[in-house]
Design a protein around this motif. Structure first.
Motif, PDB file in Angstrom:
ATOM      1  N   VAL A  71       0.846  -1.206   0.000  1.00  0.00           N
ATOM      2  CA  VAL A  71       0.000   0.000   0.000  1.00  0.00           C
ATOM      3  C   VAL A  71       0.879   1.253   0.000  1.00  0.00           C
ATOM      4  O   VAL A  71       0.679   2.178  -0.800  1.00  0.00           O
ATOM      5  CB  VAL A  71      -0.963  -0.007   1.210  1.00  0.00           C
ATOM      6  N   THR A  72       1.869   1.276   0.877  1.00  0.00           N
ATOM      7  CA  THR A  72       2.772   2.435   0.929  1.00  0.00           C
ATOM      8  C   THR A  72       3.621   2.503  -0.342  1.00  0.00           C
ATOM      9  O   THR A  72       3.926   3.597  -0.818  1.00  0.00           O
ATOM     10  CB  THR A  72       3.666   2.370   2.184  1.00  0.00           C
ATOM     11  N   MET A  73       3.974   1.337  -0.879  1.00  0.00           N
ATOM     12  CA  MET A  73       4.725   1.323  -2.138  1.00  0.00           C
ATOM     13  C   MET A  73       3.937   2.043  -3.223  1.00  0.00           C
ATOM     14  O   MET A  73       4.497   2.839  -3.985  1.00  0.00           O
ATOM     15  CB  MET A  73       5.024  -0.114  -2.572  1.00  0.00           C
ATOM     16  N   ARG A  74       2.640   1.761  -3.311  1.00  0.00           N
ATOM     17  CA  ARG A  74       1.796   2.396  -4.317  1.00  0.00           C
ATOM     18  C   ARG A  74       1.784   3.912  -4.118  1.00  0.00           C
ATOM     19  O   ARG A  74       1.938   4.683  -5.071  1.00  0.00           O
ATOM     20  CB  ARG A  74       0.370   1.830  -4.222  1.00  0.00           C
ATOM     21  N   THR A  75       1.623   4.346  -2.880  1.00  0.00           N
ATOM     22  CA  THR A  75       1.595   5.782  -2.583  1.00  0.00           C
ATOM     23  C   THR A  75       2.919   6.434  -2.955  1.00  0.00           C
ATOM     24  O   THR A  75       2.944   7.492  -3.606  1.00  0.00           O
ATOM     25  CB  THR A  75       1.302   6.018  -1.084  1.00  0.00           C
ATOM     26  N   GLN A  76       4.010   5.812  -2.545  1.00  0.00           N
ATOM     27  CA  GLN A  76       5.328   6.381  -2.832  1.00  0.00           C
ATOM     28  C   GLN A  76       5.649   6.331  -4.326  1.00  0.00           C
ATOM     29  O   GLN A  76       6.287   7.235  -4.863  1.00  0.00           O
ATOM     30  CB  GLN A  76       6.402   5.664  -2.018  1.00  0.00           C
ATOM     31  N   ALA A  77       5.196   5.288  -5.001  1.00  0.00           N
ATOM     32  CA  ALA A  77       5.395   5.219  -6.457  1.00  0.00           C
ATOM     33  C   ALA A  77       4.617   6.331  -7.147  1.00  0.00           C
ATOM     34  O   ALA A  77       5.147   6.978  -8.058  1.00  0.00           O
ATOM     35  CB  ALA A  77       4.958   3.861  -6.989  1.00  0.00           C
ATOM     36  N   ASP A  78       3.390   6.562  -6.701  1.00  0.00           N
ATOM     37  CA  ASP A  78       2.603   7.659  -7.284  1.00  0.00           C
ATOM     38  C   ASP A  78       3.306   8.995  -7.078  1.00  0.00           C
ATOM     39  O   ASP A  78       3.326   9.841  -7.978  1.00  0.00           O
ATOM     40  CB  ASP A  78       1.196   7.692  -6.694  1.00  0.00           C
ATOM     41  N   ASN A  79       3.907   9.185  -5.904  1.00  0.00           N
ATOM     42  CA  ASN A  79       4.665  10.417  -5.650  1.00  0.00           C
ATOM     43  C   ASN A  79       5.873  10.511  -6.584  1.00  0.00           C
ATOM     44  O   ASN A  79       6.176  11.585  -7.117  1.00  0.00           O
ATOM     45  CB  ASN A  79       5.129  10.466  -4.190  1.00  0.00           C
ATOM     46  N   ALA A  80       6.560   9.392  -6.789  1.00  0.00           N
ATOM     47  CA  ALA A  80       7.709   9.372  -7.706  1.00  0.00           C
ATOM     48  C   ALA A  80       7.247   9.622  -9.145  1.00  0.00           C
ATOM     49  O   ALA A  80       7.914  10.333  -9.902  1.00  0.00           O
ATOM     50  CB  ALA A  80       8.449   8.044  -7.602  1.00  0.00           C
ATOM     51  N   PHE A  81       6.088   9.054  -9.512  1.00  0.00           N
ATOM     52  CA  PHE A  81       5.569   9.257 -10.872  1.00  0.00           C
ATOM     53  C   PHE A  81       5.295  10.729 -11.143  1.00  0.00           C
ATOM     54  O   PHE A  81       5.535  11.219 -12.248  1.00  0.00           O
ATOM     55  CB  PHE A  81       4.303   8.446 -11.109  1.00  0.00           C
ATOM     56  N   LYS A  82       4.801  11.438 -10.146  1.00  0.00           N
ATOM     57  CA  LYS A  82       4.551  12.881 -10.316  1.00  0.00           C
ATOM     58  C   LYS A  82       5.851  13.610 -10.622  1.00  0.00           C
ATOM     59  O   LYS A  82       5.889  14.499 -11.477  1.00  0.00           O
ATOM     60  CB  LYS A  82       3.894  13.455  -9.058  1.00  0.00           C
ATOM     61  N   VAL A  83       6.902  13.237  -9.921  1.00  0.00           N
ATOM     62  CA  VAL A  83       8.204  13.865 -10.162  1.00  0.00           C
ATOM     63  C   VAL A  83       8.725  13.489 -11.543  1.00  0.00           C
ATOM     64  O   VAL A  83       9.237  14.332 -12.282  1.00  0.00           O
ATOM     65  CB  VAL A  83       9.214  13.462  -9.057  1.00  0.00           C
ATOM     66  N   LEU A  84       8.582  12.223 -11.920  1.00  0.00           N
ATOM     67  CA  LEU A  84       9.037  11.778 -13.238  1.00  0.00           C
ATOM     68  C   LEU A  84       8.254  12.464 -14.351  1.00  0.00           C
ATOM     69  O   LEU A  84       8.823  12.837 -15.385  1.00  0.00           O
ATOM     70  CB  LEU A  84       8.920  10.258 -13.356  1.00  0.00           C
ATOM     71  N   ASP A  85       6.958  12.656 -14.135  1.00  0.00           N
ATOM     72  CA  ASP A  85       6.146  13.384 -15.119  1.00  0.00           C
ATOM     73  C   ASP A  85       6.581  14.844 -15.205  1.00  0.00           C
ATOM     74  O   ASP A  85       6.606  15.430 -16.291  1.00  0.00           O
ATOM     75  CB  ASP A  85       4.662  13.280 -14.769  1.00  0.00           C
ATOM     76  N   ALA A  86       6.934  15.424 -14.058  1.00  0.00           N
ATOM     77  CA  ALA A  86       7.420  16.807 -14.050  1.00  0.00           C
ATOM     78  C   ALA A  86       8.740  16.910 -14.815  1.00  0.00           C
ATOM     79  O   ALA A  86       8.970  17.880 -15.540  1.00  0.00           O
ATOM     80  CB  ALA A  86       7.593  17.309 -12.618  1.00  0.00           C
ATOM     81  N   LEU A  87       9.581  15.906 -14.670  1.00  0.00           N
ATOM     82  CA  LEU A  87      10.847  15.881 -15.406  1.00  0.00           C
ATOM     83  C   LEU A  87      10.595  15.868 -16.909  1.00  0.00           C
ATOM     84  O   LEU A  87      11.215  16.604 -17.661  1.00  0.00           O
ATOM     85  CB  LEU A  87      11.669  14.660 -14.996  1.00  0.00           C
ATOM     86  N   ALA A  88       9.651  15.053 -17.329  1.00  0.00           N
ATOM     87  CA  ALA A  88       9.333  14.955 -18.757  1.00  0.00           C
ATOM     88  C   ALA A  88       8.700  16.236 -19.288  1.00  0.00           C
ATOM     89  O   ALA A  88       8.784  16.513 -20.484  1.00  0.00           O
ATOM     90  CB  ALA A  88       8.396  13.774 -19.004  1.00  0.00           C
ATOM     91  N   ALA A  89       8.093  17.026 -18.398  1.00  0.00           N
ATOM     92  CA  ALA A  89       7.380  18.232 -18.827  1.00  0.00           C
ATOM     93  C   ALA A  89       8.249  19.488 -18.827  1.00  0.00           C
ATOM     94  O   ALA A  89       7.795  20.546 -19.271  1.00  0.00           O
ATOM     95  CB  ALA A  89       6.162  18.459 -17.924  1.00  0.00           C
ATOM     96  N   ILE A  90       9.494  19.388 -18.373  1.00  0.00           N
ATOM     97  CA  ILE A  90      10.361  20.567 -18.340  1.00  0.00           C
ATOM     98  C   ILE A  90      10.602  21.044 -19.767  1.00  0.00           C
ATOM     99  O   ILE A  90      10.886  20.251 -20.660  1.00  0.00           O
ATOM    100  CB  ILE A  90      11.700  20.247 -17.646  1.00  0.00           C
ATOM    101  N   GLU A  91      10.477  22.350 -19.947  1.00  0.00           N
ATOM    102  CA  GLU A  91      10.696  22.932 -21.282  1.00  0.00           C
ATOM    103  C   GLU A  91      12.163  22.767 -21.663  1.00  0.00           C
ATOM    104  O   GLU A  91      13.062  23.139 -20.914  1.00  0.00           O
ATOM    105  CB  GLU A  91      10.327  24.414 -21.280  1.00  0.00           C
ATOM    106  N   VAL A  92      12.374  22.197 -22.832  1.00  0.00           N
ATOM    107  CA  VAL A  92      13.718  21.857 -23.281  1.00  0.00           C
ATOM    108  C   VAL A  92      14.242  22.937 -24.223  1.00  0.00           C
ATOM    109  O   VAL A  92      13.635  23.216 -25.249  1.00  0.00           O
ATOM    110  CB  VAL A  92      13.714  20.499 -24.023  1.00  0.00           C
ATOM    111  N   PRO A  93      15.380  23.538 -23.873  1.00  0.00           N
ATOM    112  CA  PRO A  93      15.956  24.527 -24.784  1.00  0.00           C
ATOM    113  C   PRO A  93      16.575  23.854 -26.004  1.00  0.00           C
ATOM    114  O   PRO A  93      16.882  22.649 -25.977  1.00  0.00           O
ATOM    115  CB  PRO A  93      17.027  25.218 -23.934  1.00  0.00           C
ATOM    116  N   GLU A  94      16.755  24.625 -27.020  1.00  0.00           N
ATOM    117  CA  GLU A  94      17.335  24.133 -28.270  1.00  0.00           C
ATOM    118  C   GLU A  94      18.688  23.486 -28.001  1.00  0.00           C
ATOM    119  O   GLU A  94      19.493  23.990 -27.219  1.00  0.00           O
ATOM    120  CB  GLU A  94      17.513  25.319 -29.228  1.00  0.00           C
ATOM    121  N   GLY A  95      18.898  22.327 -28.604  1.00  0.00           N
ATOM    122  CA  GLY A  95      20.178  21.643 -28.481  1.00  0.00           C
ATOM    123  C   GLY A  95      20.241  20.628 -27.354  1.00  0.00           C
ATOM    124  O   GLY A  95      21.223  19.913 -27.228  1.00  0.00           O
ATOM    125  N   LEU A  96      19.210  20.559 -26.524  1.00  0.00           N
ATOM    126  CA  LEU A  96      19.219  19.617 -25.411  1.00  0.00           C
ATOM    127  C   LEU A  96      18.137  18.545 -25.547  1.00  0.00           C
ATOM    128  O   LEU A  96      17.795  17.870 -24.576  1.00  0.00           O
ATOM    129  CB  LEU A  96      19.066  20.364 -24.086  1.00  0.00           C
TER     130      LEU A  96
END
Length: 166
Positions: A71-96
């Motif tokens: 149960v806690t694994m699911r909660t903590q994974a969901d928290n990690a998924f939010k961070v991973l989704d935020a990483l994917a959503a960062i605006e990428v400058p040209e060349g990166l």
């Protein structure tokens, strides 16, 4: 003679205008380069902060795994998924773009591994006498999940190294 002075003045004025335009162009290029560098630094700063958040979330997940608490694994994974989704959503400058692709690929591997851990421990928790968990496969499954997790972490580390080389 009057025409030659005017012609010289016009020629000097044209040369002056051309030099001013060239200098302005250089200034604009320097400004554009500085702006690009600032965007790249901001991107890497955002990635760094996100990675710190992710590290914290993954520690909490690993703690839940060590306790076998699905149960806690699911909660903590969901928290990690939010961070991973935020990483994917960062605006990428040209060349990166390649750097961002590496971060997203590593993130996806981590998501897959976290879900696999949750699936395994949920399966263990839901086992009954009629439908017992097959512990004969446990070690192999954990090893496979850990390899996937390690692959995701390695991709993120390789991407960090690649980003610092740019």
């Amino acid at each position: 003679m009057k025409h030659s002075k005017i012609a010289r003045l016009l020629a000097l004025a044209c040369v002056g205008i051309l030099m001013a335009a060239a200098l302005a162009g250089c200034a604009q290029q320097n400004s554009a380069a500085n702006e690009q560098q600032a965007k790249s630094r901001q991107y890497m700063s955002s990635v760094n902060q996100t990675m710190e958040d992710l590290s914290s979330r993954l520690e909490s997940f690993e703690d839940a795994v060590s306790r076998g608490d699905a149960v806690t694994m699911r909660t903590q994974a969901d928290n990690a998924f939010k961070v991973l989704d935020a990483l994917a959503a960062i605006e990428v400058p040209e060349g990166l773009d390649d750097v961002q692709t590496g971060y997203v690929d590593g993130s996806n591997k981590l998501k897959e591994a976290l879900n696999a851990y949750i699936g395994l421990y949920t399966e263990i928790d839901s086992a009954t006498e009629e439908h017992p968990f097959d512990y004969a496969t446990y070690d192999e499954r954990v090893k496979s999940i850990q390899e996937l997790y390690d692959e995701g972490v390695s991709l993120l580390e390789e991407t960090d190294k690649k980003a610092t080389e740019l």
